[in-house]
Design a protein around this motif. Structure first.
Motif, PDB file in Angstrom:
ATOM      1  N   LYS A   1       0.808  -1.273  -0.029  1.00 39.64           N
ATOM      2  CA  LYS A   1       0.067   0.152  -0.037  1.00 39.64           C
ATOM      3  C   LYS A   1       0.834   1.314   0.068  1.00 39.64           C
ATOM      4  O   LYS A   1       0.411   2.062  -0.604  1.00 39.64           O
TER       5      LYS A   1
ATOM      6  N   ASP B   1      -4.081   0.542   7.942  1.00 46.92           N
ATOM      7  CA  ASP B   1      -5.411   1.321   7.176  1.00 46.92           C
ATOM      8  C   ASP B   1      -5.898   2.259   8.308  1.00 46.92           C
ATOM      9  O   ASP B   1      -7.046   2.627   8.222  1.00 46.92           O
ATOM     10  N   TYR B   2      -4.860   2.552   9.141  1.00 52.91           N
ATOM     11  CA  TYR B   2      -5.464   3.670  10.206  1.00 52.91           C
ATOM     12  C   TYR B   2      -6.260   3.351  11.162  1.00 52.91           C
ATOM     13  O   TYR B   2      -6.989   4.019  11.869  1.00 52.91           O
ATOM     14  N   LYS B   3      -6.255   2.077  11.571  1.00 54.53           N
ATOM     15  CA  LYS B   3      -7.117   1.513  12.423  1.00 54.53           C
ATOM     16  C   LYS B   3      -6.443   1.552  13.846  1.00 54.53           C
ATOM     17  O   LYS B   3      -5.176   1.147  13.793  1.00 54.53           O
TER      18      LYS B   3
END
Length: 140
Positions: free
Chosen positions: A15, A60-62
């Motif tokens: 990513k 994923d910014y979690k």
């Protein structure tokens, strides 16, 4: 190396084109009105009163970890180094492995901002004051 680490590292590589990264760590100041009779306890280095939130996030910014509500005069690094998270990351990352098609082992690491000390397990951006073109590309 456990399969879960391989998956996380693969996600960062695919990513963000950032190999060997496992998580990202960031602090954020949230502005507040100065509490009465508190002095400079909440006054931060940016010039306003705040509370500080520190978060470790995945690709994923979690949120994986959060420290919420520390007084603004504290630093990102100061909060982080006082948490059990620091020791878990320092001691819990997999052993270095070579990148695909290469020989020397490369450490696994957390991505941090400029507030954190550079470590084998903590990658941070180049300082703004002496950046070359390649440094700016790396920071981007």
């Amino acid at each position: 190396m456990p399969e879960q680490w391989k998956e996380v590292v693969s996600l960062f590589s695919n990513k963000w084109n950032f190999h060997r990264a496992v998580d990202a760590l960031e602090g954020k100041h949230f502005a507040i009105r100065c509490p009465l009779n508190i002095g400079s306890h909440y006054y931060n280095c940016k010039g306003f009163h705040s509370i500080l939130h520190l978060a470790l996030v995945d690709v994923d910014y979690k949120f994986l970890y959060a420290d919420v509500g520390t007084n603004g005069c504290s630093s990102d690094a100061g909060i982080f180094y006082a948490t059990p998270l620091r020791e878990d990351l320092e001691l819990g990352l997999p052993e270095p492995e070579p990148l695909p098609g290469d020989d020397p082992p490369v450490p696994f690491f957390v991505i941090g901002n400029d507030a954190f000390a550079l470590r084998t397990w903590m990658m941070k951006p180049f300082s703004d004051c002496t950046m070359t073109r390649q440094d700016r590309i790396f920071n981007y």
